[in-house]
Motif scaffolding. Structure first.
Motif, short mmCIF file in Angstrom:
data_model
loop_
_atom_site.label_atom_id
_atom_site.label_comp_id
_atom_site.label_asym_id
_atom_site.label_seq_id
_atom_site.Cartn_x
_atom_site.Cartn_y
_atom_site.Cartn_z
N ASN A 1 -14.71 -1.38 -0.49
CA ASN A 1 -15.42 -0.22 0.04
C ASN A 1 -15.58 0.84 -1.04
OD1 ASN A 1 -16.49 1.62 1.95
ND2 ASN A 1 -14.45 2.47 2.34
N TYR B 1 0.82 -1.22 0.00
CA TYR B 1 0.00 0.00 0.00
C TYR B 1 0.86 1.27 0.00
CZ TYR B 1 -4.54 -2.25 0.90
OH TYR B 1 -5.71 -2.97 0.82
N SER C 1 -9.12 1.48 7.05
CA SER C 1 -8.70 0.09 6.87
C SER C 1 -7.34 -0.04 6.21
CB SER C 1 -9.73 -0.64 6.00
OG SER C 1 -9.82 -0.03 4.72
N THR C 2 -6.92 0.96 5.43
CA THR C 2 -5.62 0.84 4.75
C THR C 2 -4.47 0.84 5.75
OG1 THR C 2 -5.72 3.22 4.34
CG2 THR C 2 -6.34 1.78 2.52
N SER D 1 -11.84 3.70 4.37
CA SER D 1 -10.59 3.25 3.78
C SER D 1 -9.38 4.06 4.22
CB SER D 1 -10.68 3.29 2.25
OG SER D 1 -11.68 2.45 1.78
N ARG D 2 -9.55 5.37 4.26
CA ARG D 2 -8.43 6.27 4.50
C ARG D 2 -8.75 7.24 5.62
NH1 ARG D 2 -4.72 8.11 0.58
NH2 ARG D 2 -4.63 6.76 -1.25
N GLY E 1 -2.87 -2.55 6.09
CA GLY E 1 -2.18 -3.21 4.97
C GLY E 1 -3.09 -4.04 4.12
N GLN E 2 -2.49 -4.68 3.09
CA GLN E 2 -3.32 -5.31 2.07
C GLN E 2 -3.51 -6.81 2.25
OE1 GLN E 2 0.39 -4.92 -0.88
NE2 GLN E 2 -1.57 -4.94 -1.93
N HIS F 1 -11.59 -7.87 0.16
CA HIS F 1 -10.85 -6.98 1.07
C HIS F 1 -11.58 -5.65 1.18
CE1 HIS F 1 -7.63 -4.84 3.03
NE2 HIS F 1 -6.86 -5.89 3.02
N PHE F 2 -11.78 -5.22 2.42
CA PHE F 2 -12.54 -3.99 2.64
C PHE F 2 -11.92 -2.80 1.90
CE2 PHE F 2 -13.49 -0.04 4.82
CZ PHE F 2 -14.86 -0.10 4.95
N SER F 3 -10.59 -2.67 1.97
CA SER F 3 -9.95 -1.49 1.38
C SER F 3 -10.22 -1.42 -0.12
CB SER F 3 -8.43 -1.52 1.62
OG SER F 3 -8.17 -1.53 3.01
#
Lengths: 321, 321, 321, 321
Positions: D178, C12, C161-162, C220-221, C165-166, D173-175
């Motif tokens: 979403n 990410y 959520s970021t 997300s952010r 990590g991925q 994956h949520f990221s």
């Protein structure tokens, strides 16, 4: 340096213009007009601009500008132009629907650079396309360009909430919209007029229906249109034709991976993707409704109007997530 | 069978009552009053009830009922009771804040069964607790019960959008609220009064501050409160004390896994979780703001008022996802 | 022109670096290394870069670069530097936790420009701060700078959520996380070490606890931290002190409107907001965890390392919605 | 009282069965089998059941039950039935795809009560329909019933994330998911087989294509299908025909307001809505994918299998928001 004025400065498309123009290397924002917020900092309304600009909403001064972005809302531009005598030298980019259908007859150029780039460069007045219209037209232009639209076209497109503007209503209420989708204006959406007109510009013999079902999505930004129709191109031919058509158009790309709407959010890009199933060609088209579908395209048109590189100020960091 | 009337029937808490009462084995809905929607099907407003009920909004008929749920909005119950002469036999459950602080002095019982179960069973009028208040009080009762609140209490609680009601505003607009959080009424939220009063009922010598920061979450339902304060119990003792306190309260459970808010959504449950860090005890408390925080608790109170099992009609399928 | 290399290019923070550096006027991306994706287009992994770049993942070539961004994941930088003999001239910006605590003793500078700007300009190796750490430290620096931290500090911070990590896990699964919040690592989060160390750099006599409850948000952010502690400044004094402290720091602003986390999303900004309640000063701090909390700050550090304007390439269009 | 066993108890459909069956007045859960979670409390996996049940995962005991729900995942039921010799008296409800196509030939009844109610009542083995299939079939049955499907059928359907199961992947994956939508398996989705077969059961001469574009929605629960095809019924006739067809089917209603997907979430209902545009009839169909699209329908089938009222235990409180 291009001197820019914005009227209707408190709405979503004006906010989005400001987000771009503040960092545009050749734009100088002369004024942002708003009747309701006159005198207040722009960042009181567009909160995300706090820290980026000290601009305040002010009265319009048409003598100070080279170009006017009209963000007043649908139906209000006609009235505005009747009531205001703009200097002849001021170019106009209108973000409403008012002059889109039959733009030519009204002295406007329909501002979709991917079909009218040369005309835009020489225009005085631009009717900036609608968001759904942009997304769907970009999916159809290469077909129309070779007169390949021979049967009905089937379109479903899902849009982010910002497409409905900032007026709070029952269908913009978070408690309702969150985790929810619904259909509206099926088969009757007002953008069908400009879509059909644009297709006819390239393929005058097109006489089939475009069936269009708009869907309210539960996300803020973006449009994804899925389109299909009969077409005798193979999958490979189709990809080739689309790549050729968009060769000189920096914001449109043909992907070989099925796209998701978020990959273009916060950019001026359109990503297209093609699949062939039996006799049918399916096209997926994704854009950001506020950028390529509104204010980003408006800046792209400004760049063309003033002979600047088409992508100037539009090299935007995607949000990604 | 208990005959039920609802006034203020078009709002969120009334809708939630209906969702429960339609399936409640001992409730008969006599009327759902709404000034603005009189004559229209209830499912035109509460769309999710379409297919479940043919009820329409109607005028109130107080002679037909055993209990009246008042869902008129904060500040309106007092006026309503002044202007309407209800039959003495009609019990009242008021979902507004109007009679919560100093409920006793006003002839009401504060309707938190986990502290006032016996009083509720004998009451005529119930002031149904606030959503934040319920969530936070359930986290504090076992401490107050043993006079263990000796230092300041620190609370942050995040709430779903339905806590703010159905009136569309700038902060309920999906485009703004989606993917967004923000603080409001920090240290000054109106529920602090009933929280403090409830704590004092069990621990009259409590004289420290409860610091409370409410957060607007970007979800529809639920409240998660994180609470901490100094406490000389060990982690094990604390769990034991909490389990003992809630032994006879079917909707409150002590989990040994850190909870998430969604695990109680669409239920009348409260899940509590405890951790000890140095001298501090942290309590996490989760509820559904519209159920245990409003209409579910109101039905729980109705069950108690009429001598029915506390959980009747409240065995609700969680939404889970 | 600064020649840049990135290792750990598929994660990410690397993706976010690429989103910035592609449009940075003084950066040239020499290579993006990824063991698992070697040879594939960068836009196959970071799909939103499709149409923006033709870069492919490749092997590292340390002789070609001026600066190396290390995005390998926590715990892996130490190993990497042991196993690889980098040319002395190559500056390093490490985005992991590996060299943050006691950075000085290890030959690194802690890369928070708002406290270490001069040191960064002369450094060879930067330990780029953590996301929670950045958000919370920026809320505390002006207090520590005047030795005003005299009592415990209370912090709750909610993150997108970021930040996790991925890697797909049960708590990153959309079905679980959607419309959900939960607490993790309360009082024990690993960023407490660097936060405390940074506070002590300005106020060596600080000896109280920083109580920190991290919350997983369903967005997300972004990070929003709410912080409070006793402070004898008035509200006006506090605002004045904060404005003075951040006068020469272009990315930090003091707002007089309570902020929401989305107003800084997709920017490198930090917005701070202050309220006084009794003896307590509350500070709200919002950042984008991937930008000011990671890759944006890394580019800010790169700008400082090479004597470029601090904001170069970081005039980012906010997402707004 | 019906004694129930569940195998594959840790997955989404098993969890959803448990949420219903715990409160079902005529069901007794004899066992919930899970290989991976044997011995652990059911509520450790299905966290929302904490406080509702003390059940633990255990081995299967086929002698103790009247009916077995098989939730093992697609492709695994065939193997399971080969390897396990179930008592003849045990009825089977299989939630996988294994026996859906050509169910009759394999000794199963396709478990869509709205077409096969009588057969289900007399069956031993039920192949429970797919979620997309249920939603789309309920939109088409009244047309097929009168042999009105004469042209191609166009379907776009958007589904919640729970449709993809609980395995964490890049697209769950949520990221990523979403605020995102995307297309998958266009024109090739595996449910097309059972949809076509069901249509042919009522209209054996149907020989046109069903074009089906599935869309991944960014919500947890629900499916909305928009369907259109040529039809010579007027709008009023269509509504009348649909109401007549579903007269004795308690879970299907015809609305005169365009539905949204959330209005059926957490219920076993299907809401249909009809519009006529030129020669085309558009049908919107909404269900909860985990209930009417899976476990709710499975319980509906259980009720029919054992001669109980079809809606027993399925009077579910909608989530509403």
């Amino acid at each position: 340096m291009v001197n820019v004025g914005i009227i209707g400065g408190a709405g979503y498309t004006a906010g989005e213009l400001l987000r771009i123009l503040i960092w545009h290397p050749q734009a100088n924002i002369s004024f942002v007009q708003s009747t309701s917020h006159m005198g207040h900092p722009v960042s009181d309304v567009h909160r995300d601009l706090f820290g980026d600009t000290d601009l305040s909403f002010s009265e319009a001064d048409y003598k100070a500008i080279d170009v006017l972005f009209i963000c007043s809302g649908h139906g209000k531009t006609k009235l505005f132009l009747k009531e205001n005598n703009l200097p002849e030298a001021v170019k106009i980019i209108d973000l409403s629907t008012d002059f889109r259908p039959k733009a030519n007859e009204k002295g406007f150029v329909y501002g979709l650079p991917e079909i009218n780039k040369a005309k835009i460069a020489n225009a005085d007045k631009i009717a900036n396309p609608g968001c759904f219209a942009t997304c769907i037209e970009l999916g159809l232009l290469p077909l129309a360009n070779e007169s390949k639209l021979k049967e009905e076209v089937h379109v479903t497109a899902i849009t982010g909430s910002t497409g409905a503007g900032q007026n709070p209503t029952s269908t913009s209420h978070f408690s309702w919209k969150n985790n929810n989708v619904s259909v509206y204006k099926a088969f009757t959406h007002q953008h069908l007029a400009e879509i059909t007109e644009t297709v006819l510009q390239l393929q005058p013999n097109f006489d089939k229906e475009i069936n269009f079902i708009p869907v309210r999505g539960n996300f803020s930004r973006g449009i994804m249109a899925t389109i299909y129709t009969d077409c005798d191109w193979s999958a490979e031919e189709a990809v080739e034709k689309y790549k050729t058509y968009y060769k000189n158009h920096p914001f449109v790309s043909i992907s070989n991976i099925s796209p998701d709407v978020k990959q273009v959010v916060n950019t001026n890009k359109c990503v297209l993707y093609l699949e062939k199933h039996g006799s049918k060609l399916m096209i997926i088209s994704v854009i950001d409704n506020l950028l390529k579908g509104a204010s980003g395209q408006a800046v792209q048109n400004m760049n063309l109007l003033f002979g600047m590189p088409e992508i100037l100020g539009l090299g935007l960091k995607p949000v990604g997530f």
